[in-house]
Scaffold this active site. Sequence first.
Site, PDB file in Angstrom:
ATOM      1  N   GLU A 150       1.764   6.086  -3.279  1.00 10.74           N
ATOM      2  CA  GLU A 150       1.559   7.447  -3.777  1.00 10.74           C
ATOM      3  C   GLU A 150       1.886   8.518  -2.748  1.00 10.74           C
ATOM      4  O   GLU A 150       1.634   9.704  -2.996  1.00 10.74           O
ATOM      5  CB  GLU A 150       0.113   7.621  -4.245  1.00 10.74           C
ATOM      6  CG  GLU A 150      -0.953   7.422  -3.187  1.00 10.74           C
ATOM      7  CD  GLU A 150      -1.232   5.974  -2.858  1.00 10.74           C
ATOM      8  OE1 GLU A 150      -1.920   5.306  -3.632  1.00 10.74           O
ATOM      9  OE2 GLU A 150      -0.740   5.506  -1.811  1.00 10.74           O
ATOM     10  N   ASP A 184      -9.623   2.632  -2.978  1.00  7.25           N
ATOM     11  CA  ASP A 184     -10.584   2.731  -1.883  1.00  7.25           C
ATOM     12  C   ASP A 184     -11.937   3.275  -2.355  1.00  7.25           C
ATOM     13  O   ASP A 184     -12.298   4.428  -2.079  1.00  7.25           O
ATOM     14  CB  ASP A 184     -10.023   3.631  -0.774  1.00  7.25           C
ATOM     15  CG  ASP A 184      -8.762   3.061  -0.157  1.00  7.25           C
ATOM     16  OD1 ASP A 184      -8.488   1.871  -0.355  1.00  7.25           O
ATOM     17  OD2 ASP A 184      -8.044   3.827   0.518  1.00  7.25           O
ATOM     18  N   ASP A 193       0.820  -1.216   0.000  1.00  7.76           N
ATOM     19  CA  ASP A 193       0.000   0.000   0.000  1.00  7.76           C
ATOM     20  C   ASP A 193       0.854   1.267   0.000  1.00  7.76           C
ATOM     21  O   ASP A 193       2.069   1.218   0.194  1.00  7.76           O
ATOM     22  CB  ASP A 193      -0.889  -0.041   1.245  1.00  7.76           C
ATOM     23  CG  ASP A 193      -2.181   0.744   1.090  1.00  7.76           C
ATOM     24  OD1 ASP A 193      -2.407   1.332   0.023  1.00  7.76           O
ATOM     25  OD2 ASP A 193      -2.984   0.751   2.049  1.00  7.76           O
TER      26      ASP A 193
END
Length: 662
Positions: free
Chosen positions: A390, A454, A387
């Site tokens: 970014e 998400d 995860d």
Amino acid sequence: MNLVETKPGFDLTLDGRALLSHRPEAPCIFAGKGKERMDMYRGNFDIEDYVVERIPLTHAEVVGDRILLSDHPGQAPRLALTVDGNGLRFEALDASINRLWLRIPAIADETVWGGGEQMSYFDMRGRRFPLWTSEPGVGRDPTSEITFQANKARAGGDYFNTNYPQPTYLSSQRYALHVETTAYSVFDFRNNDFHEIEIWAIPDQIELFAADSFAEIVTALSTRFGRQPPLPEWIYNGAIIGLKDGENSFSRLAVYREAGVRISGLWCEDWVGLRNTSFGARLFWDWQANEARYPGLRQKIAELNDDGIRFLGYVNPYLCVDGPLFKIAEAEGYFATDGEGRTALVDFGEFDCGVIDFTNPAASEWFAEEIIGKRMLDYGLSGWMADFGEYLPIDVHLANSVDAKLMHNQWPTLWAEVNAKAVAGRGKSGDALFFMRAGFTGVQKHCPLLWGGDQSVDFSRHDGLVTVICGALSSGLVGNAYHHSDIGGYTSLFGNVRTPELLMRWAEMAAFTPVMRSHEGNRPRDNLQIDQEAEVLEHFARMTRIYVHLAPYLKTLSEAAASTGLPVQRPLFLQYQDDRATYTIQDSYLYGADMLVAPVWQAAQTRREVYLPKGDNWIHVWTGRAYGGGETVEIDAPLGHPPVFYRAESAHAALFKGINTI
């Protein structure tokens, strides 16, 4: 590539397609200077540019395969372009230039796709797309109440926000263009006569690809960016069940199995422990097993493996200050630093972390070996969510001395490379499966599986179920063969919670994607879970059986992806390029070449219109009724029977027909 001087201008064509056309009165290249303002807040960015200078480079001089560009005749050239194979190399002859704009000829009915993973609009024509990896925002529709509420905390988004941008597009004129740069850039497709590309740096080069078919172009792009390995054999056994309930996860998994759910893996994000925040329960960002929350986990993993079920976890490139690994990494100098040379700390909402500096080879090696290798793979994990690629802050200092604003977009690719290196170091390539939401150019050859990020736990147009179809199709065109999503969505805020219908419709779609994986969401206790309602669990079990039934077909698609780069989920035009009615469809897709899937993505919908492409006859899976191509049909779509068709002449027709018996 063909460069023709047309004094006082030039034309550049690729297999007869106009790529640049320059005349003094209509220049195609502008150069200048800008001073950007970038503010980052927990992965969300507020970005604007003050353009100091934007000058049309009206005068062009062609010298062999080199083009010298200046403001006016007699002035020193400011920019040089060199034709290099099927590309253009750029050289700034004026060191003050830090902005570039290019205009690519366009035609009125042209369609363009790509841009990395786009969630709102598959056809990019008519809109402007900044290309900057970031949180997509809680709410990507500024007119929605959720976005309005999120914006109060600087957490909202817009249609162009994406975890995975990439400066690559494919045109219906059957060419693709890629900008080789990590700088902030913009694709602007709003003009009828040209596409404008804006780059906040001088790019290394522009690469061009052309072919007679879209499939050939996608194959060329996947060759350029790298091919993903075939899906692991164990994935075909069923769904990956996402539970984050400590040791209760194992007893809950037993409920799934007793209900007849076909299972390939148990995914427990919370294998590292939890901390409570106002956003919800958050993971403890120190990447090793928390045996207080999961007693005897190593033995449990071994027992699951004996039962044919793999165990998956979670990791990201940050370490929390209150975890033991932080002190080890800080002592070795593995973190990015601030302006004073100290470890740069990032606020993640009620806890601080340091970011591992992957431009430091020693730090990358340590993370790959000591964390992913020893604490994850050696412990027994077969996969994980990788995860937060970014999140590189734009004000940190890095070991390679490159401005973090130029490294920010590249960070997901470096993060993927660290994960892939760890997997390869244990001889697990093609077996261990990690998945990422963040990406940029080159992530394809390292990351074996994307996930859509998400999504909201709803049916909304810009944030819900339908967005992952668009994400799969756009990212698939630029070399990402495998895409999947959180079944049921993830983000639950401002009273927005799951419904049984949403979970069931999402599972229906997921059965016809490369990987089925559930997620409990950011607020599990506020939201319905699959195992909490008998009807939902029964429905989910049936969808996993359909997924397993289709495993022989999915294996052929995985093999094709490895050899050709063609994605598993394909836009209709990829196979039916002469049928222009397919060019803008983004809420249905081809599953390989032989199946067409049109998920129900609106609440309370029990009938759906579906366009069937020209050139084939189509069989409706649930009724066996045949339909001709080139028409829109309205199909009954009750829960459990999403609109799915297969080609009448498919070699897999017998397998597809069997779906209706499950």
